[in-house]
Design a protein around this motif. Structure first.
Motif, PDB file in Angstrom:
ATOM      1  N   PHE A  66       0.841  -1.089  -0.038  1.00 54.73           N
ATOM      2  CA  PHE A  66       0.031   0.010  -0.199  1.00 54.73           C
ATOM      3  C   PHE A  66       0.911   1.143  -0.107  1.00 54.73           C
ATOM      4  N   ILE A  67       0.229   2.200  -0.178  1.00 58.31           N
ATOM      5  CA  ILE A  67       0.938   3.792  -0.242  1.00 58.31           C
ATOM      6  C   ILE A  67       0.692   4.184   0.943  1.00 58.31           C
ATOM      7  N   TYR A  68       1.894   4.866   1.681  1.00 58.28           N
ATOM      8  CA  TYR A  68       1.580   5.539   2.953  1.00 58.28           C
ATOM      9  C   TYR A  68       2.342   7.005   2.850  1.00 58.28           C
ATOM     10  N   PRO A  69       1.708   7.974   3.434  1.00 60.44           N
ATOM     11  CA  PRO A  69       0.542   7.941   4.019  1.00 60.44           C
ATOM     12  C   PRO A  69      -0.643   7.980   3.022  1.00 60.44           C
ATOM     13  N   ALA A  70      -1.988   7.760   3.380  1.00 62.35           N
ATOM     14  CA  ALA A  70      -2.993   7.165   2.437  1.00 62.35           C
ATOM     15  C   ALA A  70      -3.611   8.663   1.911  1.00 62.35           C
ATOM     16  N   THR A  71      -3.615   9.559   2.775  1.00 65.50           N
ATOM     17  CA  THR A  71      -3.938  11.123   2.399  1.00 65.50           C
ATOM     18  C   THR A  71      -3.236  11.642   1.534  1.00 65.50           C
ATOM     19  N   LYS A  72      -3.689  12.702   0.527  1.00 65.95           N
ATOM     20  CA  LYS A  72      -2.637  13.494   0.007  1.00 65.95           C
ATOM     21  C   LYS A  72      -2.819  14.872   0.185  1.00 65.95           C
ATOM     22  N   ASN A  73      -3.841  15.202   1.139  1.00 66.16           N
ATOM     23  CA  ASN A  73      -3.869  16.409   1.714  1.00 66.16           C
ATOM     24  C   ASN A  73      -2.813  17.193   2.470  1.00 66.16           C
ATOM     25  N   ALA A  74      -2.314  17.965   1.968  1.00 60.86           N
ATOM     26  CA  ALA A  74      -1.116  18.486   2.405  1.00 60.86           C
ATOM     27  C   ALA A  74      -1.403  19.589   3.878  1.00 60.86           C
ATOM     28  N   ASN A  75      -2.575  19.700   3.856  1.00 59.32           N
ATOM     29  CA  ASN A  75      -3.060  20.476   5.125  1.00 59.32           C
ATOM     30  C   ASN A  75      -3.101  19.688   6.235  1.00 59.32           C
ATOM     31  N   ASP A  76      -3.222  18.428   6.236  1.00 59.26           N
ATOM     32  CA  ASP A  76      -3.136  17.520   7.071  1.00 59.26           C
ATOM     33  C   ASP A  76      -1.718  16.990   7.784  1.00 59.26           C
ATOM     34  N   PHE A  77      -0.773  17.568   7.182  1.00 64.46           N
ATOM     35  CA  PHE A  77       0.521  17.102   7.729  1.00 64.46           C
ATOM     36  C   PHE A  77       1.008  18.347   8.511  1.00 64.46           C
ATOM     37  N   ASN A  78       0.692  18.715   9.533  1.00 65.12           N
ATOM     38  CA  ASN A  78       1.145  19.734  10.477  1.00 65.12           C
ATOM     39  C   ASN A  78       1.765  19.138  11.821  1.00 65.12           C
ATOM     40  N   LEU A  79       2.211  20.112  12.615  1.00 63.95           N
ATOM     41  CA  LEU A  79       2.763  19.865  13.773  1.00 63.95           C
ATOM     42  C   LEU A  79       2.007  18.920  14.868  1.00 63.95           C
ATOM     43  N   GLU A  80       0.479  19.587  14.827  1.00 65.32           N
ATOM     44  CA  GLU A  80      -0.213  18.719  15.962  1.00 65.32           C
ATOM     45  C   GLU A  80      -0.563  17.319  15.417  1.00 65.32           C
ATOM     46  N   GLU A  81      -0.837  17.377  14.063  1.00 66.37           N
ATOM     47  CA  GLU A  81      -1.167  15.902  13.796  1.00 66.37           C
ATOM     48  C   GLU A  81       0.047  14.792  13.861  1.00 66.37           C
ATOM     49  N   LEU A  82       1.235  15.556  13.528  1.00 62.35           N
ATOM     50  CA  LEU A  82       2.306  14.669  13.634  1.00 62.35           C
ATOM     51  C   LEU A  82       2.689  14.320  15.289  1.00 62.35           C
ATOM     52  N   LEU A  83       2.420  15.091  16.345  1.00 65.02           N
ATOM     53  CA  LEU A  83       2.503  14.700  17.426  1.00 65.02           C
ATOM     54  C   LEU A  83       1.525  13.590  17.699  1.00 65.02           C
ATOM     55  N   LYS A  84       0.241  13.446  17.119  1.00 61.39           N
ATOM     56  CA  LYS A  84      -0.842  12.365  17.277  1.00 61.39           C
ATOM     57  C   LYS A  84      -0.445  11.104  16.642  1.00 61.39           C
ATOM     58  N   GLU A  85       0.183  11.146  15.423  1.00 63.69           N
ATOM     59  CA  GLU A  85       0.774   9.993  14.887  1.00 63.69           C
ATOM     60  C   GLU A  85       1.841  10.348  13.736  1.00 63.69           C
ATOM     61  N   ASN A  86       2.839   9.336  13.945  1.00 62.92           N
ATOM     62  CA  ASN A  86       3.998   9.554  12.841  1.00 62.92           C
ATOM     63  C   ASN A  86       3.774   9.239  11.423  1.00 62.92           C
ATOM     64  N   PHE A  87       3.385  10.127  10.590  1.00 60.53           N
ATOM     65  CA  PHE A  87       2.746   9.876   9.417  1.00 60.53           C
ATOM     66  C   PHE A  87       4.042  10.147   8.343  1.00 60.53           C
ATOM     67  N   ILE A  88       5.391  10.205   8.737  1.00 65.23           N
ATOM     68  CA  ILE A  88       6.563  10.404   7.893  1.00 65.23           C
ATOM     69  C   ILE A  88       7.223   9.080   8.074  1.00 65.23           C
ATOM     70  N   GLN A  89       7.430   8.514   7.179  1.00 61.67           N
ATOM     71  CA  GLN A  89       8.218   7.331   6.805  1.00 61.67           C
ATOM     72  C   GLN A  89       9.551   7.661   7.029  1.00 61.67           C
ATOM     73  N   THR A  90      10.392   7.001   7.594  1.00 63.52           N
ATOM     74  CA  THR A  90      11.914   7.350   7.654  1.00 63.52           C
ATOM     75  C   THR A  90      12.552   7.804   6.293  1.00 63.52           C
ATOM     76  N   ASN A  91      12.405   6.841   5.316  1.00 61.69           N
ATOM     77  CA  ASN A  91      13.122   6.895   4.190  1.00 61.69           C
ATOM     78  C   ASN A  91      12.380   8.122   3.099  1.00 61.69           C
TER      79      ASN A  91
END
Length: 360
Positions: free
Chosen positions: A136-161
């Motif tokens: 599968f493709i991660y993250p599933a969403t393509k909405n850049a507005n979802d990728f902010n500091l508050e959401e990153l604190l909730k869940e690690n949506f950034i794959q290391t590589n």
């Protein structure tokens, strides 16, 4: 040579995969200089030999750091970060690889153009080596507005590589007793600017039994037993970064409460002492845990109070209905005892007899 980008990689017993990783590095096409720093954490297989083979082939590109003793994932990452010279830093572990030769160029161009951004990342292809699940493709969403500091604190949506950081001055004081280190690094860099997203799949994340987090897919309890304390330490370090913000602090406290509850369950099922160790090592976590318990008890108390109030209301309704029925019964009895009721009954009887006499 001053490289614009430093590729930072770590490896440990990954002889099956390290060639794919290194090949994906050297295939990068850029209009700037870049370097490859790979730290091997004293692998017992042929990983160091393969790294040295590539370093000999690309002496001006690859700079290996071969640890003489095992230092752990976090310390290994920090060692290579400190050795990096580039303005930007791209991460990739030794069992993953990049799939797009333009990856470094696209991400560096993004950070060049958006100077208020501290990091950027992109989508990745996640696949299971044993084919136990569909890729599968991660993250599933393509909405850049979802990728902010508050959401990153909730869940690690950034794959290391997939990540590239704007390099910071000093990495010497980063914590080493935490897991996963990449989530911490994302949030550490996010202090200094926004999070950018490039909607393009440019790397592959390999899930396999030798991976640190493989058990999170098959047996989460093993993860808590092996890495629970290091994971709790991660959230404690998050607090040091973001506790001054009430919203961020609440999110982190929520994580701490959940992990301590998970430790309670693991202790019960597997006769462990994780909670005791956690509270001894992280006394602040004990305070958070007690506050969390108190909040849950208060919440349940409110629910019970509301239910009791509703029960009392329903009881009053039933009582009022019963009184009303009793009043109606008394009125009916009075009516039946009255002369009018008796005359009514006589009239009914006479009418009935007349109908029978008429043959009706």
């Amino acid at each position: 040579m001053h490289p614009k980008v430093s590729i930072v990689s770590v490896s440990y017993n990954q002889e099956k995969y390290i060639r794919d990783t290194l090949e994906s590095f050297v295939m990068q096409k850029t209009d700037f200089e870049f370097e490859i720093i790979i730290g091997d954490d004293h692998s017992s297989d042929k990983t160091p030999e393969i790294i040295q083979e590539y370093a000999a082939k690309y002496p001006n590109l690859i700079r290996p750091i071969l640890n003489k003793q095992n230092v752990g994932v976090a310390q290994n990452f920090i060692n290579v970060l400190q050795a990096a010279k580039g303005d930007y830093i791209a991460l990739c572990e030794g069992d993953d690889y990049w799939t797009d030769p333009q990856k470094l160029q696209l991400q560096a161009d993004f950070l060049d153009k958006h100077t208020d951004y501290a990091l950027c990342f992109h989508s990745v292809r996640v696949f299971f080596e044993d084919e136990s699940e569909k890729e599968f493709i991660y993250p599933a969403t393509k909405n850049a507005n979802d990728f902010n500091l508050e959401e990153l604190l909730k869940e690690n949506f950034i794959q290391t590589n997939s990540v590239m950081y704007r390099r910071q001055k000093d990495y010497a004081k980063l914590p080493v007793n935490i897991l996963p280190i990449d989530w911490y690094l994302h949030l550490y860099h996010a202090q200094f600017g926004k999070i950018g997203f490039i909607d393009k799949v440019m790397s592959a994340y390999r899930r396999h039994p030798g991976g640190v987090w493989w058990d999170s897919h098959h047996n989460i309890n093993n993860i808590w037993i092996k890495h629970g304390l290091a994971h709790l330490a991660l959230y404690v370090e998050f607090l040091k970064l973001y506790d001054k913000n009430e919203t961020y602090g609440d999110i982190i406290h929520g994580h701490i409460g959940k992990i301590l509850y998970a430790m309670i369950e693991v202790d019960k099922r597997h006769k462990q002492t994780l909670l005791r160790k956690a509270l001894r090592e992280f006394p602040h976590a004990a305070e958070v845990f007690i506050i969390s318990l108190d909040e849950k008890l208060r919440s349940r108390e409110k629910i019970l109070d509301a239910r009791n109030h509703e029960i009392d209301r329903l009881r009053q309704v039933v009582h009022d209905k019963e009184r009303h029925i009793q009043h109606l019964t008394q009125e009916l009895n009075l009516i039946k005892a009255s002369k009018v009721w008796k005359l009514r009954n006589k009239a009914v009887n006479i009418i009935g007899k007349n109908k029978i006499g008429d043959g009706k």
